[in-house]
Scaffold this motif. Structure first.
Motif, PDB file in Angstrom:
ATOM      1  N   PHE A 140       0.866  -1.170   0.000  1.00 46.06           N
ATOM      2  CA  PHE A 140       0.000   0.000   0.000  1.00 46.06           C
ATOM      3  C   PHE A 140       0.906   1.223   0.000  1.00 46.06           C
ATOM      4  N   PHE A 141       0.987   1.902  -1.136  1.00 43.50           N
ATOM      5  CA  PHE A 141       1.943   2.992  -1.303  1.00 43.50           C
ATOM      6  C   PHE A 141       1.492   4.251  -0.580  1.00 43.50           C
ATOM      7  N   LEU A 142       2.404   4.814   0.204  1.00 41.23           N
ATOM      8  CA  LEU A 142       2.189   6.073   0.900  1.00 41.23           C
ATOM      9  C   LEU A 142       2.818   7.222   0.116  1.00 41.23           C
ATOM     10  N   GLY A 143       3.580   6.906  -0.883  1.00 41.21           N
ATOM     11  CA  GLY A 143       4.279   7.821  -1.775  1.00 41.21           C
ATOM     12  C   GLY A 143       4.933   6.949  -2.818  1.00 41.21           C
ATOM     13  N   ASN A 144       5.748   7.515  -3.671  1.00 40.33           N
ATOM     14  CA  ASN A 144       6.379   6.707  -4.698  1.00 40.33           C
ATOM     15  C   ASN A 144       7.476   5.822  -4.129  1.00 40.33           C
ATOM     16  N   ARG A 145       8.084   6.203  -3.034  1.00 38.91           N
ATOM     17  CA  ARG A 145       9.222   5.481  -2.486  1.00 38.91           C
ATOM     18  C   ARG A 145       8.912   4.644  -1.249  1.00 38.91           C
ATOM     19  N   LEU A 146       7.804   4.868  -0.601  1.00 36.02           N
ATOM     20  CA  LEU A 146       7.517   4.202   0.666  1.00 36.02           C
ATOM     21  C   LEU A 146       6.181   3.476   0.597  1.00 36.02           C
ATOM     22  N   SER A 147       6.172   2.219   1.056  1.00 36.06           N
ATOM     23  CA  SER A 147       4.912   1.469   1.083  1.00 36.06           C
ATOM     24  C   SER A 147       4.782   0.704   2.394  1.00 36.06           C
ATOM     25  N   LEU A 148       3.556   0.535   2.803  1.00 41.06           N
ATOM     26  CA  LEU A 148       3.197  -0.301   3.935  1.00 41.06           C
ATOM     27  C   LEU A 148       2.900  -1.678   3.357  1.00 41.06           C
ATOM     28  N   VAL A 149       3.455  -2.727   3.934  1.00 43.38           N
ATOM     29  CA  VAL A 149       3.365  -4.077   3.382  1.00 43.38           C
ATOM     30  C   VAL A 149       2.627  -4.996   4.351  1.00 43.38           C
ATOM     31  N   ALA A 150       1.687  -5.775   3.844  1.00 43.07           N
ATOM     32  CA  ALA A 150       1.010  -6.815   4.619  1.00 43.07           C
ATOM     33  C   ALA A 150       1.324  -8.152   3.953  1.00 43.07           C
ATOM     34  N   THR A 151       1.794  -9.124   4.731  1.00 46.01           N
ATOM     35  CA  THR A 151       2.242 -10.402   4.187  1.00 46.01           C
ATOM     36  C   THR A 151       1.649 -11.567   4.976  1.00 46.01           C
ATOM     37  N   GLY A 152       1.262 -12.604   4.265  1.00 41.03           N
ATOM     38  CA  GLY A 152       0.833 -13.851   4.881  1.00 41.03           C
ATOM     39  C   GLY A 152       1.419 -15.014   4.106  1.00 41.03           C
ATOM     40  N   THR A 153       2.078 -15.945   4.785  1.00 44.63           N
ATOM     41  CA  THR A 153       2.673 -17.102   4.112  1.00 44.63           C
ATOM     42  C   THR A 153       2.360 -18.382   4.887  1.00 44.63           C
ATOM     43  N   LYS A 154       2.406 -19.477   4.174  1.00 42.50           N
ATOM     44  CA  LYS A 154       2.231 -20.815   4.755  1.00 42.50           C
ATOM     45  C   LYS A 154       3.228 -21.724   4.054  1.00 42.50           C
ATOM     46  N   GLY A 155       3.809 -22.639   4.779  1.00 43.97           N
ATOM     47  CA  GLY A 155       4.799 -23.522   4.180  1.00 43.97           C
ATOM     48  C   GLY A 155       4.721 -24.927   4.733  1.00 43.97           C
ATOM     49  N   TYR A 156       5.584 -25.777   4.220  1.00 47.20           N
ATOM     50  CA  TYR A 156       5.741 -27.143   4.702  1.00 47.20           C
ATOM     51  C   TYR A 156       7.227 -27.382   4.878  1.00 47.20           C
ATOM     52  N   LEU A 157       7.637 -27.956   6.003  1.00 44.17           N
ATOM     53  CA  LEU A 157       9.057 -28.168   6.263  1.00 44.17           C
ATOM     54  C   LEU A 157       9.407 -29.654   6.307  1.00 44.17           C
ATOM     55  N   PHE A 158      10.533 -29.980   5.708  1.00 41.97           N
ATOM     56  CA  PHE A 158      11.081 -31.332   5.705  1.00 41.97           C
ATOM     57  C   PHE A 158      12.149 -31.452   6.793  1.00 41.97           C
ATOM     58  N   ASN A 159      12.626 -32.656   7.028  1.00 46.07           N
ATOM     59  CA  ASN A 159      13.673 -32.985   7.998  1.00 46.07           C
ATOM     60  C   ASN A 159      13.162 -32.927   9.434  1.00 46.07           C
ATOM     61  N   ASN A 160      11.925 -33.354   9.650  1.00 44.47           N
ATOM     62  CA  ASN A 160      11.328 -33.458  10.988  1.00 44.47           C
ATOM     63  C   ASN A 160      11.538 -32.205  11.839  1.00 44.47           C
ATOM     64  N   PRO A 161      10.880 -31.099  11.482  1.00 51.20           N
ATOM     65  CA  PRO A 161      11.072 -29.850  12.237  1.00 51.20           C
ATOM     66  C   PRO A 161      10.672 -29.987  13.707  1.00 51.20           C
ATOM     67  N   LEU A 162      11.365 -29.254  14.545  1.00 52.24           N
ATOM     68  CA  LEU A 162      11.112 -29.284  15.987  1.00 52.24           C
ATOM     69  C   LEU A 162      10.008 -28.323  16.398  1.00 52.24           C
ATOM     70  N   VAL A 163       9.814 -27.241  15.631  1.00 53.88           N
ATOM     71  CA  VAL A 163       8.874 -26.193  16.032  1.00 53.88           C
ATOM     72  C   VAL A 163       7.515 -26.394  15.391  1.00 53.88           C
ATOM     73  N   ASP A 164       7.432 -26.473  14.059  1.00 55.54           N
ATOM     74  CA  ASP A 164       6.145 -26.554  13.367  1.00 55.54           C
ATOM     75  C   ASP A 164       6.337 -27.163  11.984  1.00 55.54           C
ATOM     76  N   GLN A 165       5.587 -28.215  11.658  1.00 52.75           N
ATOM     77  CA  GLN A 165       5.656 -28.871  10.346  1.00 52.75           C
ATOM     78  C   GLN A 165       5.062 -27.989   9.251  1.00 52.75           C
ATOM     79  N   TRP A 166       3.983 -27.256   9.554  1.00 56.47           N
ATOM     80  CA  TRP A 166       3.277 -26.388   8.607  1.00 56.47           C
ATOM     81  C   TRP A 166       3.335 -24.944   9.115  1.00 56.47           C
ATOM     82  N   PRO A 167       4.492 -24.278   9.061  1.00 59.36           N
ATOM     83  CA  PRO A 167       4.585 -22.935   9.634  1.00 59.36           C
ATOM     84  C   PRO A 167       3.790 -21.901   8.836  1.00 59.36           C
ATOM     85  N   GLY A 168       3.097 -21.053   9.546  1.00 58.86           N
ATOM     86  CA  GLY A 168       2.370 -19.947   8.942  1.00 58.86           C
ATOM     87  C   GLY A 168       2.803 -18.648   9.592  1.00 58.86           C
ATOM     88  N   MET A 169       2.887 -17.590   8.797  1.00 62.09           N
ATOM     89  CA  MET A 169       3.312 -16.289   9.310  1.00 62.09           C
ATOM     90  C   MET A 169       2.440 -15.192   8.729  1.00 62.09           C
TER      91      MET A 169
END
Length: 179
Positions: A140-169
């Motif tokens: 979301f651009f506040l000017g030509n050079r500066l923007s506010l960013v909103a991000t959402g991701t989801k993934g799958y991890l290999f090698n038996n992760p210790l924290v989360d198999q399907w991490p989302g952020m």
């Protein structure tokens, strides 16, 4: 968060408003600082995003996640991601929405400071993980050079992760665009 919003508003009003014809064109790059929540803790991320074409970007990022798990105690994850980012659509010159598709790798470290239950002999408190990731990102651009960013991701991890198999952020950030 209030300080971040105040800083954005002050910078937008400080004359960082050049012509809007160069927002998403080939060879424009940007640096970003993001913060947010994962499903198990908090994360911080720095990103570099060069535009490869007028509608396709490459997003390179490095991040740090930390939190606490019930059985593994306090944890830290150091991660890097490489994501291809095609533009899905835009709303005038104000908002640009991109798909994120790529891969990430991280180094997980649990049971920090002796906070988790004692691991049995087969479980190591540290592990390298990797896997595919996908998500959406909106600038979301506040000017030509500066923007506010909103991000959402989801993934799958290999090698038996210790924290989360399907991490989302999910997070927000600021991005500075330059040539």
């Amino acid at each position: 968060m209030k300080k971040l919003l105040l800083m954005v508003l002050l910078m937008a009003g400080a004359g960082i408003l050049p012509a809007s014809a160069q927002r998403h064109v080939k060879h424009i790059s940007s640096w970003g600082a993001h913060l947010g929540r994962s499903e198990t803790g908090d994360y911080y991320e720095l990103s570099y995003t060069p535009m490869l074409t007028n509608r396709l970007a490459l997003r390179l990022s490095g991040g740090y996640e930390h939190g606490a798990l019930a059985f593994r105690g306090e944890y830290s994850v150091y991660q890097g991601r490489v994501l291809v980012s095609p533009q899905l659509f835009r709303l005038g010159e104000f908002a640009y929405v991109h798909l994120l598709v790529g891969a990430g790798a991280g180094y997980e470290w649990t049971n920090q400071n002796g906070t988790g239950e004692a691991a049995n002999g087969s479980n190591e408190p540290q592990r390298f993980t990797y896997g595919p990731q996908a998500g959406l990102e909106a600038d979301f651009f506040l000017g030509n050079r500066l923007s506010l960013v909103a991000t959402g991701t989801k993934g799958y991890l290999f090698n038996n992760p210790l924290v989360d198999q399907w991490p989302g952020m999910a997070g927000v950030g600021l991005r500075y665009h330059f040539r």
